[in-house]
Design a protein around this motif. Structure first.
Motif: not given
Ligand SMILES: Nc1ncnc2c1ncn2[C@@H]1O[C@H](COP(=O)(O)OP(=O)(O)OP(=O)(O)O)[C@@H](O)[C@H]1O
Ligand SMILES: Nc1ncnc2c1ncn2[C@@H]1O[C@H](COP(=O)(O)OP(=O)(O)OP(=O)(O)O)[C@@H](O)[C@H]1O
Ligand SMILES: [Mg+2]
Ligand SMILES: [Mg+2]
Lengths: 301, 333, 506, 327
Positions: A122, A153, A157
């Motif tokens: 992120i 993922s 993210d």
């Protein structure tokens, strides 16, 4: 219950359960573990789950059966790998998660596994957004986003980190966000298409460098000038991306280093020595721009 | 082999040379593993191996039924992924709710396949290919492209993570029941025999007045249901519904079925041999992992692919050459 | 008594082409009713409409006193109609038992098939046909004749009110035909009606009560068998005058007894496996050699060995004096050998290809011009053969599957004649072919040998063999055991020769 | 199914004609939809983009059509793309290739195709000589072909800059991508092969009834091997094109999932999986439909997961129309 201890010895039987080998980043990571094995006294068992979380758990199982001393695991998915972590713990094997983590609600560092070594996807997305906000010269940023593999993922993210930050600034608008599956060829095809539908695009954000290179090719084929009329930003820090930055075709790439071998060795040694390990051994991701690309290209993969 | 008055080994071998090949190959591989690797025969390795492969056995036997009708089901992997998400969502209600409903959702896909194939006259390959894409899209949509955590508090995860009487994983127990049940259906019921007849000659079966459509619908629904069960195992054994799983499962299931001696054109095949085929192909992965541990040569992922292909080739060569050819049957096209 | 079945005004089109224009049929309970007509007259189509395999465009069907709208063979079966279709419709991969009992398996506990009972029942039914075989073996491992008998056995075992047999005897030899007739009579005496389609008109006079004649999709008459003659029937089928036909005469084609001296093919102790263990014969220019034998005697295997389909395990073939070892049919074809297979559907036609493409399939290498197929010459050739053999097709690009069985057979014969072979091997060449066409085919064969070629003729019809062959090689259990030569060729002699060996081996 | 379903040949001329052109109608609908909805659809650049993207699918789909015509199927096309794509840069980046650029370039075009040819031989021989069922036979290379490519490159992405080689993927003739012209030329050639040559006739006969074709003297093995070889070589060519466009060879991704697209294109184009039909231009039509669907969904911002469902529905619909036509 506490973490399983690790005794200090000369050689360790070490398991490294790679999730897949279908992109340069993963290949570099595996290689880094192999390269570290000799110097760190590892008898390395490296498996490859070919992109399947379930097979990755089975791979971990077979390594547990073989009696490994330590497990390094880049979990393919946050939740499905929790059983692997728990089984390793039950078998008295200390586990270090590498480059991705598992769901902290179900398995906790310092308890179920020793630590997570890696960066924050992120945050990577957010840093790209921040750089873009700071460096975009125009009045209106029309963004095309090339996503990674749908549902993975890093894709989720990196999208979240970037989108949340960039949309705080109303100069920017994301007109299209489509998956290029982390691949150069698809990145190019998707960009070709989106460019037809949105000819006014002036920023391309790709979730990895491969897609960014593909996008640059698409732009060039369409007669655009990446770097001049379209700003390309991305994540990873591959050799090709650094070269593109040097050539002025790309703005920035946030490093996401695959070279985890040495860090893994060091952390394991610290743990064996009885040190308590911080729950998140954070990797300091650099950010590559025209300022430092040339200086770092030789060590890029 | 149940369809004979007394079991006659010679007859069985001469009529099913291909299924015999798979048993021999499986035996050889197991002996090889036991001799070469420490802990290969450990309870831990055996149970975890079986637990993981329970999913593949389930979809392989379902696939076997479809192939016996002369069809094919490419959607099993995506359907399993879809049902794992369904099961994960339903996990708070416990296994007794989540499992049947998830399986039912798999049956739903199977029925959809069947409708396209039986009533829409779409070739199975294409119908199930479309379902494969659709189910994958569907599972990403309902999961919001995320893995879905199961409820660890309910009894849902017991299925995938605990053992009956502390010895045999529950998945194995379930899969064992499934195998025996389907074996009986195939060998002993008219439905099963109709499925074989349909694969052996669909026109002829119609002319014989058999319930051809019912047989086909059953086969696809069953395959969907088996994929559903695999999805439940997936969610329960790995603690999450996984929309991205199941890639390539259809091909390994098809390979298991064929390695087990079933004719892809249908009409001839066996459930136990299919299970053996699934175990055989699964065992290759397990052995490669152990070989890596020997450190003698650390196979890269690519070498593993090459070796798996070569192994499949070897088994097929063994099937076609070393064992005698087909039973003496003229194959209708 | 009310008729069991009445079909009236039946019409059926296939893609605009009429197959049935106005067909009707009436069957009394307990009668054996014949249905005859030329190839393509619409017999099979009428049957398929009756059993619900095809839907009719128009017309009424009444069965057992009620209007019938069957839409599937399954419905027909439960209504009491058991059918043996013209094309074998069993499942060769599955066991004999399954093929017989499927659809009405004996059960225990209400759902489990009782296999021992199923096998017992199958054996019992088959024993009525004099067949003692391993019923657990796949059906496909048995000869066409046995498969045909199994299909019949299945139909007969169904407790039907009406049993339909579409050319049941086309792959049977005379002894099996006798068995079948026995069964038909048994059915009749138990009140079951039989609809019997056949091109062997003699058979009708043995077992049938009445006969319905079809021509060009129409029913043109229905007679009491007792009140009619073979000539009448032929005339009705062809739509011509009986006297006219008699005048033309269906001339006998008895082979001459000329001396043949030039050996073209010499087969010396050839074996290809258990089904053909020792086969010897010679073939001369201008000669027709018949292969006689019972089913499974290895005649087809003998032909296959010459055509390069089964590799020889021992023995030699000599073609025009030189040793000849074909490994593939293509080599045999290059050596000017042709082989018309007995299994038209499985080995003969390419169903989706056109008549034209089917006809020239064996001939392609010689049609090559500038690296491609010479289409002009192809068309010429095809129209020539369509004309010469009187093949009934709407145009040469019609898919062959749409032709009636007899016309398909003619196309296949044309395929081989077109290759201008020296040696033509014919395995049951007139199977399923109507009387007219049969004569035509036989005439073609005769012309062919008269042109100085040679023919090996395999036929289960003794009459055909005896009339056609100059010499008959008798086969038994994979061996050639004796030879009949003219003038010693008579049906009796052939039967005696076969019976002799039959008795000699247990 | 012929006997059971030929019943349905009975249709009014009107509907049957409609169904004869099912593929074209599907194409027309997609085109109209795009013209109305998709921004900037009527633009030559759009055409060029689509041609450049469809060419590889079309080329592979044509080869697949030949294999399907024999009643077979080839799952290994993607792996063969990866293999040939991996070989080309290995060759022109080698010392030899650097020293003799022209020879290196020629070798870089020929050797990968030769390797593809060998793969095709392998598939063809397993299918026709060992009589292994095509899905399984080609599954072998599907699994290991890509592995071999990765072993050769050690899994590394090979990037290069070689404008001559890249012409294959980026060149233009009369403003349209070179690979589009290439696909068209191949289509014409294959159309001729299928419809005019003896090989083509045997190909269809083998798919229609293999035993009959053999008895009629057809070189069954040779023709089948030929079909697999052509399919593989075309896949190899497609692999080279992908590498040429990207100026990079990624053995892990090149041709990934191509087998599904190619099979879908062939079938949407009218190929019958049981064999006996080889509609070459149908394959191109099928490829174009699949490409346009992809383009439409992408350009209109449909999410990936929804796009999958839409793609599924369109494949089903197109094949349904095609299928109804058959019988
Ligand atoms: N499925 C079909 N599609 C198109 N035409 C057909 C089909 N089946 C039969 N026909 C046509 O219908 C006509 C009648 O055929 P049918 O098979 O009923 O003849 P038949 O009397 O049984 O001949 P035979 O004695 O040769 O078996 C023929 O002209 C045939 O070409
Ligand atoms: N006893 C048997 N057991 C198994 N299969 C048999 C047997 N007899 C014959 N067959 C099979 O039946 C087929 C035909 O048999 P064969 O060629 O030996 O007899 P034929 O004299 O030509 O009989 P037909 O009159 O039926 O043509 C062969 O393909 C063979 O495989
Ligand atoms: Mg008929
Ligand atoms: Mg015979």
């Amino acid at each position: 219950a506490g973490l399983p201890p690790l005794e200090q010895k000369d050689r360790y039987k070490v398991g490294f359960a790679q999730m897949e080998s279908n992109n340069p980043w993963r290949i570099a990571e595996t290689k880094s573990f192999h390269d570290t094995a000799e110097s760190c006294g590892w008898d390395l068992i490296a498996t490859d789950a070919a992109g399947s979380a379930a097979k990755q758990v089975a791979d971990v199982d077979s390594m547990i059966a073989q009696g490994i001393d330590v497990l390094f695991l880049p979990p393919r998915e946050e939740k499905p790998l929790i059983p692997a972590v728990k089984k390793a713990k039950a078998a008295g094997i200390p586990t270090f998660l590498v480059d991705r983590s598992v769901d902290p609600n179900a398995a906790k560092p310092g308890e179920d596994f020793v630590a997570f070594l890696g960066s924050d996807f992120i945050d990577q997305g957010r840093r790209v957004a921040e750089w873009t906000i700071a460096n975009f010269k125009g009045d209106k940023g029309i963004i095309v986003e090339l996503e990674g593999t749908t549902g993975s993922s890093p894709a989720n993210d990196r999208k979240k980190g970037f989108d949340d930050r960039i949309l705080e600034d109303d100069r920017f608008e994301i007109v299209a966000s489509q998956s290029g599956d982390f691949a150069r060829d698809l990145g190019r095809q998707v960009m070709e298409t989106l460019l037809q539908a949105h000819p006014d695009v002036n920023i391309v954000y790709a979730h990895n460098d491969e897609m960014a290179i593909g996008a640059i090719q698409a732009l060039e084929l369409a007669g655009r000038k990446p770097g001049e009329d379209v700003l390309v930003v991305s994540i990873d820090g591959t050799r090709d991306a650094l070269q593109a930055i040097i050539d002025g075709k790309m703005g920035v790439t946030v490093e996401s280093s695959p070279f985890f071998g040495p860090l893994a060795c060091e952390t394991m040694k610290r743990y064996a020595a009885g040190e308590s390990i911080e729950h998140w051994v954070q990797v300091k991701d650099r950010i590559f721009t025209t300022d430092n690309a040339a200086a770092n290209i030789d060590e890029a993969y | 082999m149940l369809d004979q008055n007394a079991f006659d080994m010679r007859k069985y071998i001469s009529r099913n040379p291909q299924s015999v090949a798979v048993w021999i190959a499986l035996f050889v591989l197991i002996v090889f593993g036991l001799l070469r690797y420490d802990n290969f025969g450990s309870a831990y390795n055996i149970t975890s191996f079986l637990n993981y492969n329970a999913m593949f056995i389930a979809i392989s036997v379902g696939m076997c039924f479809v192939i016996l009708t002369g069809g094919i089901d490419l959607s099993v992997g995506s359907v399993a992924a879809f049902t794992s998400v369904v099961a994960a969502y339903l996990s708070p209600y416990g296994i007794e709710v989540a499992m049947p409903l998830a399986i039912l959702s798999g049956v739903g896909f199977g029925l959809f396949n069947a409708v396209c194939i039986v009533f829409g006259r779409i070739p199975p390959f294409i119908a199930t290919l479309a379902t494969m894409l659709g189910a994958k899209g569907g599972s990403l949509v309902i999961s919001g492209a995320q893995t879905i955590a199961v409820d660890w508090g309910s009894n849902f995860t017991h299925l995938g993570m605990e053992k009956a009487m502390g010895i045999v994983p529950w998945t194995i127990v379930l899969v064992g029941i499934l195998i025996i049940g389907l074996w009986i259906v195939l060998e002993m019921t008219s439905l099963g025999r109709t499925i074989l007849a349909v694969g052996g000659g669909e026109d002829a079966s119609v002319m014989m007045g058999l319930k051809v459509n019912r047989a086909k619908i059953f086969a696809y629904a069953l395959s969907g249901g088996c994929a559903g069960l695999a999805g439940v195992f997936l969610a329960s054994g790995f603690g999450a519904g996984q929309p991205l799983e199941g890639v390539g499962w259809e091909l390994s299931a098809i390979a298991s079925v064929v390695v087990g001696g079933t004719l892809l054109t249908g009409g001839l095949g066996s459930i136990p041999a299919t299970v053996a085929g699934a175990l055989l192909l699964g065992l290759v992965f397990n052995i490669l992992n152990f070989e890596n541990g020997k450190g003698w040569i650390s196979f890269s992922a690519y070498w593993q692919m090459v070796i798996r292909g070569a192994f499949l080739f070897a088994v097929i060569l063994f099937q076609t050459r070393v064992m005698y050819r087909r039973p003496n049957v003229e194959f209708a096209k | 008594m009310a008729p069991l079945l009445t079909m009236t005004g039946i019409k059926k089109h296939f893609g605009g082409v009429p197959a049935l224009r106005d067909a009707s049929l009436e069957i009394e309970p307990g009668e054996v009713h014949a249905l005859i007509g030329q190839n393509g007259a619409g017999k099979s189509t009428l049957i398929k409409i009756l059993t619900g395999l095809y839907r009719r465009d128009e017309g009424e069907v009444e069965f057992a006193g009620a209007p019938s709208h069957l839409s599937s063979p399954r419905g027909a079966q439960s209504a009491g109609i058991a059918t043996i279709y013209q094309e074998l419709n069993l499942v060769p991969l599955r066991s004999v038992s399954e093929n017989v009992v499927m659809g009405q398996e004996p059960k225990s506990f209400g759902f489990m098939i009782n296999w021992p009972e199923a096998h017992r029942r199958t054996r019992e039914i088959l024993s009525r046909f004099g067949i003692e075989i391993d019923v657990t073996a796949p059906l496909g491992s048995y000869s066409t004749a046995i498969q045909q008998l199994v299909a019949i056995a299945r139909a007969v075992s169904m407790d039907a009110k009406l049993v339909i047999m579409d050319e049941p005897t086309s792959s049977l030899d005379s002894s099996e035909v006798e068995i079948l007739f026995g069964v038909v009579r048994e059915l009749k005496s138990s009140g079951v009606s039989v609809l019997y389609v056949s091109h062997f008109l003699d058979e009708l006079f043995q077992i049938c009560d009445r006969v319905t004649i079809m021509r060009d999709g129409k029913t043109v008459g229905c007679r009491e068998i007792a009140d009619t003659t073979k000539l009448d029937l032929i005339a009705a089928m062809l739509g011509r005058n009986a006297d006219e036909i008699e005048a033309e005469g269906l001339t006998e084609l008895a082979g001459g007894s000329a001396a043949f001296d030039e050996v073209v093919l010499d087969v010396d102790h050839v074996a290809t496996g258990p089904r053909l263990s020792e086969f010897s014969m010679s073939l001369h220019r201008g000669e027709i050699v018949g292969l006689g034998g019972l089913l499974g005697s290895g005649r087809t295997e003998a032909a296959r060995s010459i055509f390069g389909l089964d590799p020889l395990t021992s023995g030699t073939l000599r073609l025009n004096g030189r040793e000849f070892k074909p490994a593939e049919p293509s080599e045999a074809i290059r050596a000017r050998i042709a082989f018309l297979t007995e299994d038209r559907k499985a080995e003969g036609i390419v169903p989706d290809m056109s008549v034209r493409e089917n006809l020239t399939l064996a001939l392609l290498p010689s049609l090559r011009r500038n690296g491609q197929i010479d289409r002009e010459r192809e068309k010429e050739l095809v129209s020539e053969f369509i004309r010469k053999l009187g093949i009934k097709t709407s145009h040469m690009d019609q898919p062959i599957r749409e032709l009636s069985g007899g016309n398909q057979q003619k196309v296949l014969l044309a395929r081989w004649l077109a290759t201008k072979p020296d040696i033509l091997i014919l395995d049951e060449p007139t199977r399923g072919v109507d009387v007219g066409a049969k004569r035509e085919i036989q005439a073609i064969i005769r012309t062919f040998v008269d042109e100085g070629h040679a023919v090996i003729l395999i036929s289960s019809e003794f009459e055909e063999l005896v009339e056609g062959a100059n010499r008959i090689v008798v086969m038994h259990e994979g061996k050639s055991v004796s030879e009949l030569t003219n003038p010693g060729i008579t049906e009796n002699a052939l039967v005696r020769a076969l019976a002799h060996h039959e008795d000699a081996t247990p | 199914m012929t006997t059971v379903t030929s019943e349905e040949t009975m249709r009014t001329d009107y509907t049957s004609r409609l169904k004869d052109h099912g593929g074209l109608i599907a194409l027309a609908i997609i085109l109209v939809f795009n013209i109305l909805v998709t921004p900037n659809f009527l633009h030559t650049q759009t055409l060029a983009v689509n041609i450049s993207q469809v060419a590889t699918i079309a080329i592979v789909a044509m080869g697949m059509t030949l294999v399907i015509a024999t009643g077979g199927i080839d799952l290994s096309v993607g792996a063969v793309m990866a293999l040939s794509g991996a070989l080309a840069p290995l060759i022109f980046l080698s010392d030899f290739g650097q020293a003799y650029p022209v020879l290196g370039l020629i070798a870089a075009l020929l050797f990968p195709l030769l390797a593809a040819l060998v793969c095709g031989m392998f598939n063809g021989i397993i299918v026709s000589v060992l009589k292994v069922q095509p899905i399984i036979a080609t599954l072998i290379l599907f699994i290991s072909g890509r592995g071999i490519a990765q072993v050769l490159t050690n899994g590394n992405l090979q990037t290069f800059s070689n404008p001559e080689f890249s012409y294959l993927g980026t060149g233009k003739i009369l403003g349209f991508p070179f690979q589009g012209w290439l696909a068209l030329a191949i289509a014409c050639l294959l159309f001729w092969v299928v419809n005019r040559t003896i090989f083509g006739r045997y190909l269809l006969a083998i798919g229609g009834n293999e035993r009959a074709a053999r008895l009629a003297g057809g070189p069954v093995r040779g023709v089948k091997i030929g079909a697999y070889v052509i399919c593989s070589v075309l896949s190899g060519l497609a692999g080279l094109i992908v590498v040429a466009i990207n100026s990079a060879s990624d053995a892990a991704r090149n041709g990934n999932l191509m087998e599904l697209d190619a099979i879908a294109a062939a079938v949407v184009g009218g190929a019958l999986l049981q064999g006996g039909k080889a509609p070459i231009f149908g394959a191109i039509l099928g490829a174009v439909i699949i490409q346009l669907v992809k383009y439409t969904l992408l350009a209109n911002g449909v999410e990936d997961e929804v796009a999958l469902i839409a793609k599924a529905a369109i494949i089903l619909a197109a094949v349904y129309i095609q299928q109804a036509r058959k019988e």
